[in-house]
Design a protein around this motif. Structure first.
Motif, mmCIF file in Angstrom:
data_model
loop_
_atom_site.group_PDB
_atom_site.id
_atom_site.type_symbol
_atom_site.label_atom_id
_atom_site.label_comp_id
_atom_site.label_asym_id
_atom_site.label_seq_id
_atom_site.Cartn_x
_atom_site.Cartn_y
_atom_site.Cartn_z
ATOM 1 N N ALA A 514 25.392 37.236 -12.979
ATOM 2 C CA ALA A 514 24.557 37.241 -14.181
ATOM 3 C C ALA A 514 25.360 37.781 -15.357
ATOM 4 C CB ALA A 514 23.309 38.079 -13.956
ATOM 5 N N TYR A 515 25.181 37.154 -16.540
ATOM 6 C CA TYR A 515 25.917 37.535 -17.742
ATOM 7 C C TYR A 515 24.968 37.572 -18.929
ATOM 8 C CZ TYR A 515 30.005 36.362 -14.906
ATOM 9 O OH TYR A 515 30.946 36.311 -13.918
ATOM 10 N N GLU A 516 25.364 38.340 -19.948
ATOM 11 C CA GLU A 516 24.651 38.335 -21.217
ATOM 12 C C GLU A 516 25.651 38.528 -22.348
ATOM 13 O OE1 GLU A 516 21.894 41.517 -21.758
ATOM 14 O OE2 GLU A 516 23.025 42.882 -20.476
ATOM 15 N N VAL A 517 25.168 38.316 -23.580
ATOM 16 C CA VAL A 517 26.038 38.336 -24.750
ATOM 17 C C VAL A 517 25.878 39.666 -25.473
ATOM 18 C CG1 VAL A 517 26.592 37.193 -26.923
ATOM 19 C CG2 VAL A 517 25.836 35.839 -24.950
ATOM 20 N N PHE A 518 27.000 40.248 -25.884
ATOM 21 C CA PHE A 518 27.018 41.511 -26.617
ATOM 22 C C PHE A 518 27.613 41.273 -27.998
ATOM 23 C CE2 PHE A 518 27.093 42.470 -22.139
ATOM 24 C CZ PHE A 518 26.229 43.548 -22.003
ATOM 25 N N ASP A 519 27.234 42.142 -28.931
ATOM 26 C CA ASP A 519 27.790 42.020 -30.276
ATOM 27 C C ASP A 519 29.125 42.748 -30.354
ATOM 28 O OD1 ASP A 519 27.220 44.708 -30.345
ATOM 29 O OD2 ASP A 519 25.428 44.493 -31.604
ATOM 30 N N GLY A 520 29.662 42.823 -31.590
ATOM 31 C CA GLY A 520 30.979 43.422 -31.753
ATOM 32 C C GLY A 520 31.043 44.888 -31.433
ATOM 33 N N ASN A 521 29.882 45.579 -31.425
ATOM 34 C CA ASN A 521 29.854 47.011 -31.122
ATOM 35 C C ASN A 521 29.594 47.302 -29.648
ATOM 36 O OD1 ASN A 521 30.229 47.648 -33.871
ATOM 37 N ND2 ASN A 521 28.016 47.393 -34.250
ATOM 38 N N GLY A 522 29.490 46.266 -28.844
ATOM 39 C CA GLY A 522 29.220 46.470 -27.427
ATOM 40 C C GLY A 522 27.758 46.587 -27.097
ATOM 41 N N ASP A 523 26.879 46.341 -28.089
ATOM 42 C CA ASP A 523 25.438 46.370 -27.849
ATOM 43 C C ASP A 523 24.930 44.969 -27.564
ATOM 44 O OD1 ASP A 523 25.418 49.115 -28.388
ATOM 45 O OD2 ASP A 523 25.225 48.732 -30.554
ATOM 46 N N LEU A 580 22.079 59.854 -18.285
ATOM 47 C CA LEU A 580 21.554 59.998 -19.641
ATOM 48 C C LEU A 580 21.799 58.730 -20.456
ATOM 49 C CD1 LEU A 580 22.670 63.685 -20.435
ATOM 50 C CD2 LEU A 580 20.396 62.867 -19.755
ATOM 51 N N GLU A 581 22.964 58.120 -20.248
ATOM 52 C CA GLU A 581 23.261 56.889 -20.967
ATOM 53 C C GLU A 581 22.289 55.784 -20.569
ATOM 54 O OE1 GLU A 581 25.392 58.738 -19.396
ATOM 55 O OE2 GLU A 581 26.719 59.509 -20.969
ATOM 56 N N GLU A 582 21.977 55.704 -19.279
ATOM 57 C CA GLU A 582 21.045 54.688 -18.827
ATOM 58 C C GLU A 582 19.648 54.929 -19.395
ATOM 59 O OE1 GLU A 582 22.920 53.348 -14.519
ATOM 60 O OE2 GLU A 582 21.295 54.799 -14.586
ATOM 61 N N GLN A 583 19.226 56.178 -19.453
ATOM 62 C CA GLN A 583 17.898 56.480 -19.995
ATOM 63 C C GLN A 583 17.814 56.111 -21.475
ATOM 64 O OE1 GLN A 583 17.290 60.629 -19.093
ATOM 65 N NE2 GLN A 583 17.104 60.274 -16.865
ATOM 66 N N GLN A 584 18.886 56.403 -22.203
ATOM 67 C CA GLN A 584 18.899 56.031 -23.619
ATOM 68 C C GLN A 584 18.897 54.514 -23.775
ATOM 69 O OE1 GLN A 584 18.657 58.117 -26.282
ATOM 70 N NE2 GLN A 584 18.474 56.237 -27.484
ATOM 71 N N PHE A 585 19.646 53.841 -22.878
ATOM 72 C CA PHE A 585 19.697 52.374 -22.923
ATOM 73 C C PHE A 585 18.314 51.777 -22.661
ATOM 74 C CE2 PHE A 585 20.296 48.303 -20.708
ATOM 75 C CZ PHE A 585 21.003 47.599 -21.679
ATOM 76 N N ILE A 586 17.562 52.380 -21.737
ATOM 77 C CA ILE A 586 16.210 51.898 -21.437
ATOM 78 C C ILE A 586 15.308 52.057 -22.659
ATOM 79 C CG2 ILE A 586 14.158 52.315 -20.041
ATOM 80 C CD1 ILE A 586 16.041 53.127 -17.749
ATOM 81 N N ARG A 587 15.384 53.219 -23.333
ATOM 82 C CA ARG A 587 14.542 53.451 -24.518
ATOM 83 C C ARG A 587 14.892 52.477 -25.639
ATOM 84 N NH1 ARG A 587 15.351 58.924 -22.848
ATOM 85 N NH2 ARG A 587 17.131 59.132 -24.268
ATOM 86 N N ASP A 588 16.176 52.258 -25.830
ATOM 87 C CA ASP A 588 16.596 51.325 -26.883
ATOM 88 C C ASP A 588 16.116 49.912 -26.579
ATOM 89 O OD1 ASP A 588 17.823 53.429 -28.107
ATOM 90 O OD2 ASP A 588 19.850 52.922 -27.391
ATOM 91 N N THR A 589 16.183 49.518 -25.329
ATOM 92 C CA THR A 589 15.753 48.173 -24.951
ATOM 93 C C THR A 589 14.253 48.002 -25.139
ATOM 94 O OG1 THR A 589 17.549 48.042 -23.335
ATOM 95 C CG2 THR A 589 15.748 46.478 -23.089
ATOM 96 N N ALA A 592 13.579 47.674 -28.810
ATOM 97 C CA ALA A 592 14.021 46.366 -29.290
ATOM 98 C C ALA A 592 13.051 45.271 -28.868
ATOM 99 C CB ALA A 592 15.423 46.073 -28.767
ATOM 100 N N ASN A 593 12.531 45.349 -27.656
ATOM 101 C CA ASN A 593 11.573 44.334 -27.202
ATOM 102 C C ASN A 593 10.288 44.378 -28.025
ATOM 103 O OD1 ASN A 593 13.217 43.267 -25.220
ATOM 104 N ND2 ASN A 593 12.478 44.676 -23.636
ATOM 105 N N LYS A 594 9.820 45.597 -28.389
ATOM 106 C CA LYS A 594 8.627 45.702 -29.230
ATOM 107 C C LYS A 594 8.888 45.061 -30.587
ATOM 108 C CE LYS A 594 6.796 49.974 -27.149
ATOM 109 N NZ LYS A 594 6.464 51.409 -27.400
#
Length: 682
Positions: A514-523, A580-589, A592-594
């Motif tokens: 599985a793959y996805e696309v990231f922007d220039g900042n790695g997000d 902690l990074e994963e938890q922050q990633f979950i909150r950001d996602t 973003a979905n909202k």
């Protein structure tokens, strides 16, 4: 003096003549010596022929007197050799002569009969000269056959012919030769010996018995069956099985039964013409690829899970010019995946595209996938002829690699099972006594890699230079150097898949990636998701490096690269295991979905209002977003409206009817005077 019956003889005149002084012996002494047989009179005087006395029987004092006057007869006759012209037409005749059974004369027989024909030609010329001389002088005296016989014997000593010694038989042979030609010179004994003892029908019976596969017969059994059949058919019975063996071993007969007895492929190897070829003169002109057993034991597991010594296969790619081992892949079986990996390593080692690649017909080489792969990495790709080991030069390299390098290892498995040398066999007693010391699979692979390097550094048998030096010192103008995009074109594969909410997923060898696309900042690139979720892409990937893929779209001129995609971000499901990074990633996602949901609804509502299909324009209500609080909706909506206003993305004439008072107040507080017209009621 002359040779007579291969004896040195002197004439009566030479012994008793006094023209040159006193005679060697007086006539009375001569007659007395002949009568008492103290000298050997080999020919009496008659009809103009002089008497001949064998020189060796003369007393010593007379021989000394003779030599003082005339010289040593033996030396004189030896120097005065009679020369004849060799009849080349006769040689051609005897070389092409064949007997009824197809056999021909031996070289020794051809030479013998050619000399005999040449001597007869010379003797017939002498005979014709005598006849012509007598005819011109009107004489009627008889032919001097003694002289002709003497010349024949003189020539016999010089050239060694086998014509008759007696005058009568020589004269008969000369007449026969004049009438019948070269054929009369072939000995009847040879003809009888070469005569066919087995008739054509009898021969076919023997061949049929030899070809029988329903029941195989030995030579003695064929002899017994032949003699039983001979009584019925009237053939001449055979006494020995060796006669049958000699008949079956004739080339023209062997071809009729060899294939039936030993197999058609064995007959093909024995009788079919084979090419003689020259090896390439530069690197990368020809590569060979073939799989073989990796001839080293290692400690593995059998089907029961018990420790046991094991072997495995290896696919090797070599350069035919230098015999350098370029690439390899160790695998349980020879298949296309092993071939692809070996050829990739070879190309990366060479840095150039080979002109021609030759493989066998195994390992899936006939598959369309394999043909396409070979077409990418070389100009010419062909497979060796089936069941034709001579066309696989790599087999010879394997044999020397095994015998010169691998054989030095104590856990060597031995060479091919068909090898007959004791040196090609393993010492199984020693291996079994030390099977607990066998290397693991990984250690064995490392040893094999070292052996390949040793082989590449060994001198080439033709040049004396190391194979590595020989390879890298050569240049091939028809094998261009490869760029990064060349590697991608040769080794990257492609498939199709759709980009979904879970990214884009492809399956390689039934393994999902599985793959996805990231922007220039790695997000995560949500703009890409906004435009392409649900779109199908051509996915280009490297089977040996799945760390990234290319997403491409099809156009009228071929594939167009859209962007790169990387492995889908994975997080732990259990909160206990999340970082902690994963938890922050979950909150950001989640945030973003909202935002994306609200933006999607607002964009759709604007479109509805523009075309008069909004529920509020017809006295109805638009459903609220589920799972998002009212405050979050206001906050995210304000951010979106503000962003679109700044960017100038708001469509001309767009109207917006807020649903709740909070939204109205917020919008009014952010409005400028020129935007009040947006709230004009229609």
């Amino acid at each position: 003096m002359e040779l007579f019956n291969n004896k040195i003889c002197v004439t009566f005149e030479e012994l008793t003549g006094n023209a040159d002084g006193e005679p060697i012996m007086t006539k009375s002494v001569y007659r007395h010596s002949v009568e008492r047989k103290t000298v050997n009179l080999v020919r009496r005087a008659c009809f103009g022929r002089q008497a001949l006395v064998e020189y060796a029987t003369l007393p010593e004092k007379y021989r000394k007197r003779y030599e003082a006057r005339y010289g040593d007869p033996e030396k004189i006759l030896k120097e005065d050799r009679y020369s004849i012209a060799i009849n080349e037409d006769a040689r051609d005749y005897f070389a092409q002569a064949a007997f009824p059974n197809g056999e021909r004369l031996s070289e020794k027989q051809i030479e013998e009969y050619t000399i005999n024909a040449s001597v007869l030609d010379a003797l017939i010329d002498i005979l014709n000269e005598q006849r012509d001389g007598r005819k011109q002088s009107g004489m009627r005296t008889a032919i001097d056959w003694d002289g002709i016989c003497g010349i024949s014997e003189r020539i016999r000593k010089d050239v060694g012919h086998t014509l008759p010694e007696s005058e009568f038989r020589l004269r008969e042979k000369m007449y026969q030769y004049s009438d019948e030609g070269y054929e009369c010179l072939i000995s009847q004994n040879v003809c009888i010996r070469k005569a066919q003892k087995i008739t054509e029908k009898g021969g076919r019976f023997i061949v049929a018995m030899q070809r029988s596969q329903v029941e195989k017969y030995s030579l003695s059994e064929i002899l017994k069956a032949y003699n039983l059949e001979a009584e019925k058919a009237g053939w001449k019975p055979l006494k020995s099985a060796s006669t049958i063996k000699k008949y079956l071993d004739r080339p023209e007969v062997m071809r009729l039964w060899y294939g039936a007895r030993y197999g058609e492929l064995a007959a093909k190897q024995k009788f079919d013409r084979k090419h003689r070829t020259q090896m390439p003169t530069m690197r990368d002109a020809l590569w060979y690829g073939d799989g073989t057993k990796l001839n080293l034991y290692y400690m593995g597991r059998n089907r029961k899970g018990e420790r046991a010594k094991c072997t495995i296969s290896v696919y090797e790619v070599i350069d035919a010019y230098s015999e350098m081992l370029l690439g390899y892949c160790i695998s349980p079986v020879e298949n296309f995946d092993a071939q692809r990996k070996a050829f990739r390593m070879a190309v990366e080692t060479a840095g150039h595209r080979p002109y021609e690649i030759v493989t066998d017909n195994q390992g899936g080489q006939n598959k369309l996938e394999a043909k396409r792969f070979m077409a990418k990495i070389c100009r010419v790709s062909r497979r060796t002829q089936s069941h034709n080991p001579q066309s696989k030069s790599i087999e010879q390299v394997f044999g020397r690699f095994q015998s010169q390098v691998l054989k030095k290892k104590w856990f060597f498995t031995g060479q091919n099972i068909t090898a007959v040398s004791k040196e090609s066999r393993p010492n199984m007693e020693f291996i079994e006594a030390n099977d607990d010391k066998l290397y693991t699979f990984e250690e064995m692979c490392a040893v094999y890699a070292e052996c390949r390097e040793i082989w590449n550094d060994m001198p080439h048998p033709r040049t004396g230079k190391s194979r590595r030096e020989m390879y890298y010192a050569s240049q091939n103008p028809e094998a261009p150097e490869l760029s990064e995009y060349s590697y991608m074109d040769m080794f990257w594969e492609q498939t199709e898949a759709a980009f979904t909410a879970s990214g884009i997923e492809i399956r390689i060898d039934n393994i999902p990636y599985a793959y996805e696309v990231f922007d220039g900042n790695g997000d995560i690139d949500y703009d890409f998701r906004k435009e392409n979720t649900g779109r199908r892409f051509v996915v280009r990937y490297d089977p040996d490096d799945m760390s990234k893929v290319w997403l491409c779209s099809r156009t009228s001129v071929g594939l167009r690269r859209v962007c790169e995609a990387y492995p889908y971000a994975m997080i732990h499901r259990a909160a206990q295991e999340q970082t902690l990074e994963e938890q922050q990633f979950i909150r950001d996602t989640v945030e973003a979905n909202k935002r994306i949901r609200i933006e999607r609804q607002l964009d759709g509502y604007a479109l509805d209002m523009e075309h008069g299909v909004a529920p509020e324009q017809h006295g109805l209500r638009t459903p609220k977003l589920q799972g998002i609080s009212r405050a979050a909706i206001e906050r995210l909506s304000d951010r979106y409206v503000a962003q679109t206003s700044i960017e100038g993305d708001e469509p001309a004439g767009m109207t917006c009817e807020p649903i709740v008072i909070g939204q109205v107040n917020k919008v009014l507080s952010n409005m400028t005077f020129d935007k009040l017209q947006l709230y004009n009621k229609y």
